[in-house]
Structure formats: structure tokens, C-alpha cells
Design a protein around this motif. Sequence first.
Motif, PDB file in Angstrom:
ATOM      1  N   LEU A 295      78.317  17.377   7.907  1.00 39.44           N
ATOM      2  CA  LEU A 295      77.574  16.759   6.765  1.00 39.44           C
ATOM      3  C   LEU A 295      77.338  17.811   5.723  1.00 39.44           C
ATOM      4  O   LEU A 295      77.800  19.011   5.794  1.00 39.44           O
ATOM      5  CB  LEU A 295      76.029  16.347   7.536  1.00 39.44           C
ATOM      6  CG  LEU A 295      76.086  15.235   8.455  1.00 39.44           C
ATOM      7  CD1 LEU A 295      74.903  15.181   9.013  1.00 39.44           C
ATOM      8  CD2 LEU A 295      76.665  13.873   8.109  1.00 39.44           C
ATOM      9  N   ASP A 296      76.691  17.372   4.417  1.00 40.25           N
ATOM     10  CA  ASP A 296      76.753  18.502   3.408  1.00 40.25           C
ATOM     11  C   ASP A 296      75.710  19.343   3.748  1.00 40.25           C
ATOM     12  O   ASP A 296      74.612  19.396   4.639  1.00 40.25           O
ATOM     13  CB  ASP A 296      75.939  17.499   2.292  1.00 40.25           C
ATOM     14  CG  ASP A 296      77.017  16.420   1.802  1.00 40.25           C
ATOM     15  OD1 ASP A 296      78.150  16.330   1.950  1.00 40.25           O
ATOM     16  OD2 ASP A 296      76.328  15.478   1.278  1.00 40.25           O
ATOM     17  N   LEU A 311      71.173  22.197   8.164  1.00 38.76           N
ATOM     18  CA  LEU A 311      72.464  22.224   8.678  1.00 38.76           C
ATOM     19  C   LEU A 311      73.428  23.005   7.684  1.00 38.76           C
ATOM     20  O   LEU A 311      73.195  22.925   6.416  1.00 38.76           O
ATOM     21  CB  LEU A 311      72.917  20.931   8.863  1.00 38.76           C
ATOM     22  CG  LEU A 311      72.154  20.061   9.652  1.00 38.76           C
ATOM     23  CD1 LEU A 311      72.905  18.606   9.887  1.00 38.76           C
ATOM     24  CD2 LEU A 311      72.090  20.653  11.238  1.00 38.76           C
ATOM     25  N   ASN A 312      74.454  23.285   8.223  1.00 35.69           N
ATOM     26  CA  ASN A 312      75.412  24.339   7.600  1.00 35.69           C
ATOM     27  C   ASN A 312      76.608  23.014   7.314  1.00 35.69           C
ATOM     28  O   ASN A 312      76.657  22.142   8.042  1.00 35.69           O
ATOM     29  CB  ASN A 312      75.950  25.366   8.244  1.00 35.69           C
ATOM     30  CG  ASN A 312      76.961  26.250   7.589  1.00 35.69           C
ATOM     31  OD1 ASN A 312      78.145  25.777   7.382  1.00 35.69           O
ATOM     32  ND2 ASN A 312      76.604  27.351   6.920  1.00 35.69           N
ATOM     33  N   LEU A 316      79.072  20.840  13.341  1.00 33.26           N
ATOM     34  CA  LEU A 316      79.618  19.608  13.589  1.00 33.26           C
ATOM     35  C   LEU A 316      78.494  18.770  14.229  1.00 33.26           C
ATOM     36  O   LEU A 316      77.735  19.152  15.004  1.00 33.26           O
ATOM     37  CB  LEU A 316      80.670  19.607  14.898  1.00 33.26           C
ATOM     38  CG  LEU A 316      81.497  18.409  15.410  1.00 33.26           C
ATOM     39  CD1 LEU A 316      82.361  17.636  14.219  1.00 33.26           C
ATOM     40  CD2 LEU A 316      82.334  18.846  16.461  1.00 33.26           C
ATOM     41  N   MET A 317      78.430  17.323  13.839  1.00 34.20           N
ATOM     42  CA  MET A 317      77.230  16.695  14.386  1.00 34.20           C
ATOM     43  C   MET A 317      77.820  15.088  14.854  1.00 34.20           C
ATOM     44  O   MET A 317      78.796  14.627  14.565  1.00 34.20           O
ATOM     45  CB  MET A 317      76.635  16.321  13.016  1.00 34.20           C
ATOM     46  CG  MET A 317      75.849  17.457  12.213  1.00 34.20           C
ATOM     47  SD  MET A 317      74.885  18.528  12.991  1.00 34.20           S
ATOM     48  CE  MET A 317      73.645  17.389  13.451  1.00 34.20           C
ATOM     49  N   LYS A 323      75.939   7.661   8.850  1.00 29.98           N
ATOM     50  CA  LYS A 323      75.962   9.115   8.844  1.00 29.98           C
ATOM     51  C   LYS A 323      74.594   9.811   8.753  1.00 29.98           C
ATOM     52  O   LYS A 323      74.319  11.142   8.538  1.00 29.98           O
ATOM     53  CB  LYS A 323      76.396   9.764   7.534  1.00 29.98           C
ATOM     54  CG  LYS A 323      78.079   9.228   7.472  1.00 29.98           C
ATOM     55  CD  LYS A 323      78.890  10.152   8.270  1.00 29.98           C
ATOM     56  CE  LYS A 323      80.323   9.554   8.038  1.00 29.98           C
ATOM     57  NZ  LYS A 323      81.105  10.384   7.100  1.00 29.98           N
ATOM     58  N   THR A 324      73.693   8.916   9.703  1.00 26.99           N
ATOM     59  CA  THR A 324      72.486   9.871  10.069  1.00 26.99           C
ATOM     60  C   THR A 324      72.590  10.643  11.306  1.00 26.99           C
ATOM     61  O   THR A 324      73.158  10.256  12.102  1.00 26.99           O
ATOM     62  CB  THR A 324      71.393   8.629  10.467  1.00 26.99           C
ATOM     63  OG1 THR A 324      71.177   7.703   9.280  1.00 26.99           O
ATOM     64  CG2 THR A 324      70.055   9.342  10.813  1.00 26.99           C
TER      65      THR A 324
END
Length: 808
Positions: A295-296, A311-312, A316-317, A323-324
Motif C-alpha cells: 500500500l501507499d 505503513l511503509n 506486504l499487506m 484495498k482495505t
Amino acid sequence: MKISYNWLKQFIKIDWEAEKTGELLTDLGLEVEGIEKVESIKGSLAGVVVGEVMTCAKHPNADKLSVTMVNIGEETSLQVVCGAPNIAAGQKVPVATVGTVLYDAQGEGFKIKKGKIRGEESHGMICAEDELSLGNGHDGILVLDNDLLPGTPVAEVFDIEIDEVFEIGLTPNRADAMSHLGVARDLRAGLMQQGIQKELISPSVSDFHVFERALKFDIVVEDFELAPKYTGLTLKDVKVADSPEWLQNKLRAIGVNPTNNVVDITNYVMHELGQPLHAFDAGKILGKKVVVTTLDEGTKFTTLDGIERILNAEDLMICDAEKTPLCIAGVLGGLHSSVSENTTTVFLEAAYFNPVSVRKTAKRHALNTDASFRFERGIDPNLTKYALIRAALMIEEIAGGQPVSDVDVVYPNKIEDFEVFMSYENVARVIGQNLPNDTIKNILASLEIKINSETEGGLGLVVPAYRVDVQREADIVEEILRVYGYNNIEFSHKLNSSIESSRFDGVKLENTIAEQLRVQGFNETMANSLTKPSYVSLSDDLKSEHNVEILNPLSGDLAVMRQSLLFSGLESVSYNINRKNNDIKFYEFGKTYHKYNDTYEEKKHLTLFVSGNRDKESWNVPAQNTDFYYLKSLVNGVLERLGHQKVKVTPTKSDMLSEGITFALGKMKIVDMGMVNPKVLKQFGIKQQVFYADFDWDTLLKVSQSKKLKVKSLPKYPSVKRDLALLLDQGVAFKDLYHAAFQSEKSLLKEVDLFDVYDGDQLPKGKKSYALSFVLQDENKTLEEKQIEKIMNKLQNSFEKQFDASLR
């Protein structure tokens, strides 16, 4: 890492004592650091048996007590006085016999004794469930199943588990052993080497089937380098509740706190097989899609621990269709997508994530979870589907869930096994002994390393992908050696030795000085080279721009490399003083690190710390405090041992020392020593004086190596030493007196030393006392007393005029 022996026996049937098994595991490289006995109920209800109440009569001297005769399977029945209102003849009840120890909720034990209650003898106690730690009820005694035989241990009735848990100091390379299955694999290999053939029993998953394909989540992996393999399935009609007692006992034995049945099952399978899993509340996954992506930068996400994290862009998410974010892949789940008591549908995940990616993310967010611990080191990529089905079957059995989707496997690029060629000649060369070829093959087979090809000189091998640490021939040899047994290698009785080189040996010189300090009562310290960035602010000599910064520090206290050994040494001094060890003698050989523009400098130092008394208190030796002069004698002793007897002494310029001197050889500074500035000591909570010496060890080695022996005639005329004890203002420094002395007498004054400093209640406020020694010498004649007295008067007058000094 904790390994349950009872759990281990589910994989490999073994009846050895735990100590013997622990010895074999240690020989195999899984060092057992301790074995702990674990009981699901403290005391395991030893001494508590099933009793049958034969008679029950009212106590003659108490209205609320009963006198019972209880059959516990022995020749004679026991008389037991009981106060429970529900006691009655014909009941089967738990009886704590005389000598039994029962434990309360706080773990405090009380022993059952023979006694009299209101005049009637009582030989035991009929127990309620809370008295046995089987529940909270205390309204009456616990009535057992009437089919039980008198004398049956109650521990058998309630399946009280007694376990022994191995504490294994697992080395980072042994990712394959981070589970009960992995340890069982190694144990089987060790047993086979001893001629004991044991089958490795894996949990069966053959009963798995999908009830109906009613709810499928699409899985989209956007970066297969970060997530090479991802599997998932869905279960419905899940009833989230507390886990059964056996499952809770298994987890508690290895130090895992139970949460609920679904989460406990994922933890159970992870510790059983080594494959981390994650259970999502499927109702919280929007769009019936699971997206594995990044994510951003700056995206906010609240993890299971309730902390909102930033988050960086490289994290990895696991996300839904919108995209929640739902979970930090391989590290920690999200608070809002976790399984709760309201969850009825579960999406179950098992994956293989890139170890480097997981490690960076975990360190970036200062997280260390059981899942990240395994992913970082590399798990078995071929285990994901099996572990997922194993967990699904347990959820079906324990939580009533029904699989409503097939196992979806996203695995486009298979992770291949490793191919290695092993030479018999190299095995013999490395081990130092020729092992039979059949022995080598059997060991490799026991480790599930397959032989792909064979020649006269060696073997072509295929190593399972889960053995991430075995990719070279040297690794194969190490595997053979640890299973064969280091203790089984024969050693030669011949001792080979080389003639020692006569060239300069810096290590030997370092050991010589260390031994000299040791016999003088010093202890060696080894401090961390990583330290706090804020320490540079304690001295003008240090600059923050010279800090060597760590790119990915473990914490803010370990963010830079140290520029000085003083502060890490003071941490040790403070630690000891706070534990009543006030008499300090420490030395350390260590390095300092500096950054100058684009270059880095690394220098070695020797530091000394002394504080408190010189020696331990004794009846025949009076206590004597360490002081400036004592430290100076130690410094001179080190320099003399290195062959430097004639050094130049000047006042120090370091603001880290309130009183100090510098030793130099020509223009090269080699030692700073003195009393540590009280302002610095205050930062470490140290209230007593600390004396410190800092040797530039690299420079000392350099000059010691190039030092040549010089011989010169002794002075024809003797030197003269005189002392002055001066009362001075607190602001006067030794360096001021030093320079003033040489300005007053340039020709005959050779040395000025400070050998004592006193700052106590007996002096006027704002004053201190310095004791100075002066060495005078004339190279052409013997000094006369009148000439000496004249020089000393001149020095005294100079001190009085410039510093308002007076003699004590």
C-alpha cells in the motif's frame, strides 16, 4: 523455543526419560537448555482418589457437620468429617487422603492432616471442585460418576496432564526445527543412528471434504516475489468459544495463552507443523476477494495489539477488494478483521512469504511474533496446503465449522529443492575420519535428503526445500557429522605444534596487559558497540555529525556506534553500584567509531574504571579509597610494561574529566586519565567519584612495534622532588597550575604532577586542595638546598599571585 514431550510423542513413539531424550537432541545440535515439569493442575491431584460414601451421620457436636465412612478401595474405610450440605450415603466423591497437598488459585499449598473436628477424628477431606482447581463451585462437594471404582486416582478421571517441556536454544539456521514435527524429524534421525527404527507419525487429513461450494474468496497476489505461495479456504457455521481443556493445556505447556478455539487451533498447528496460519472474520472481507499487495507510504493500520501503525510502501499487506488492509503479511493481523465471539464464517490463510520482506517489516514496526519468527528464517513451502487442511479439520471438530470452498492455491513459480554434489573425499577431510559409505547414505536418508545420482567419488543429492540452511557441500558434511555424533569422532593422540613467530604480536601484547590488570584485581567488561545518540551531548569533544548511524536500529538506545568507551563503561559502573557493588575495577578493550564526511574511522582503545575502595574490606587491612594518584600508578604500570618509561605529562583538555592529565610520546597522545566530570556522572545516577583512563591502543601498538632499545648514561647529578599542598578556588584547574609552574621556572623544573585532590566538608566553602609534586634537576651540578628553596618560593609566590593560592 519450548517443545512439549507429550506432544513430541504424538509424532514419534518413544518411552525414554526426558533427560535421555534431551541429551540426544543436544547431540543433534538442538541444545536443550532445561527441562521443566508442567502440570495442567498444580500437584496433579496426587493423593486424591475416588471414594464411596458408605454411611453419613450427623455430627454429635455440630449441627452443620456430618461424620462419614468412606471406602477408598482399601481394606478399611476412612472416617471423614465433612461440612458440605449435599453429602449423602451412596455418593462417589473425590477424597484427599492424609498427606495430600492441595493448591489454591495463588499456587499456595496446604497439606491434608489427620485431626479432630469437634471431637471426631477425620482422616482426609472430601473436596469441592474449587478445592481441586477443577472449577469455581463451592456450594457443596463434587459428586462423581457413580460407575467409578473406589480408589481410582481422580487425575485419571479428569485427564490431568503431566508434561515435561524442553527449552531448546535454537540457532537461527535451524528453521526446519521450529516445530514439534521438525524436532521429531531430527529425533528420528538420531535414533536411527543408534539402531532404533521409529516411524514418523503425521496427523492424517484424509477425512477432509467440502460440504458445499457456497462461499469462495478470489485470491489475487500482485507480487509473487514477496508472496511466492498463498493458499486459503472458507468455513461457515463456526462457533467461536473457549477451546477444550486438552487444547488449552497443550498451548499453556509451551507458554502460549489460549484465546478462543479458532485462534488456538491456528497457534496449535503452527507449533505442531511449523506453518503459521491466520484466521480472518470472513464477514469483514469486502468484495469476496483477498488481495496480497503493498500500500501507499503512510497508510494507517491498527494491528491486533490495538496500536495504530504507519505503513511503509514495502510492507506486504493482506487486503480486501477495496484495498482495505486486513493483516501485515507474515507478521500480525488487524484488529478489525480478527475472529471474535460474533464470527460465524472464517477465511483461513496459509502462505509462504519472502523471508527478507517479513524480517524488514517486522523490524520496521518493532514486532517479533511467533509467525514472523518462522517466516523470517524460512518455512517449508510444500507444507502450506497440508497445514491449512489440518487446521480446517480441527475447526470442524472443535468449533463445528464446515468447509464451503476448495483449498485455493496460488503458486505460479514452484520453489525447487536444492541440488548438491557431495564428495566422499571431502567428507573425510573435513571430519578427519573415514566414515563408511553406507553410514553416510543412511544418515542422509534419515534426514530426507535424497540420492539423485551416485559415482565412485561421491553423491548427487536433492535437499528438501525446507532445509534452507543446507545448500553447500560443507552444509551436507555438517549434517552428517551432527547426526553421526561429534562425540563419536576419534581424536589423534599426537599433538602438532608450530614454532612461534618472533614477529610483533599485538594479540599477545593485549593478553599480557589484560593478565597484568587481572592480577591487580580488575574485571574485564565487554560493552555493546551500539549506544544512544544523545551521549554525544555530554561532551564538547564529541559531535553528532560524527555519529555512525545504524540504518535499521533495534531501538533508539542502540541507534549509533559509540564515539567513546566512557559512557558504555559508566553504564556498567552504575549497574554494579545500584546492586551494592561499590568497589569497581573494570577494564575494556574496545573500539570507537567516527564518520568524517564520507570516510569512517575505527580505533581501538583500552579503558580503565576505578571507584570506591582499592581492595575489599578485611579485618587486617584498613579501607582505602581509590584516588587520582592510584589510577596514575596503574597507567604508569601499563606503559612501563609496554616499554614506555619516559612520557610527557600535560593537563588534559577533555571536558569529560574534571581533573585530569594527558600522557604523550612526542606529539602523539597515548592516554587521557583523571576524575570523571560530576556532570557526566549525574546522567548515570552515580554519586561516588569515578576515575577513568583511556589508552589509544592503536597508537600504543604502533609505537611499541617500532620502539627500539636505546641506551644512555644515567644522569651524573641527582634530581630533587618537593611537594606543595595548596588551598585553591574550585574554578582553578591543574592545567593552569602546570603552565604557571613552567613559566616561573623554565630551566631546572623537569616534572609537575598532581597526586592528590581533596574536596571535603573540612575545607572552606568554594575551596579545594591540590597536592602537587615538583621534580628539579641540574644536569651540570648538584642542586643546593638554598637554590631549591628559592625555586619553591618562586613557585609558591606565582601560585599566590595568579590563583590566590595558600599553603595548607
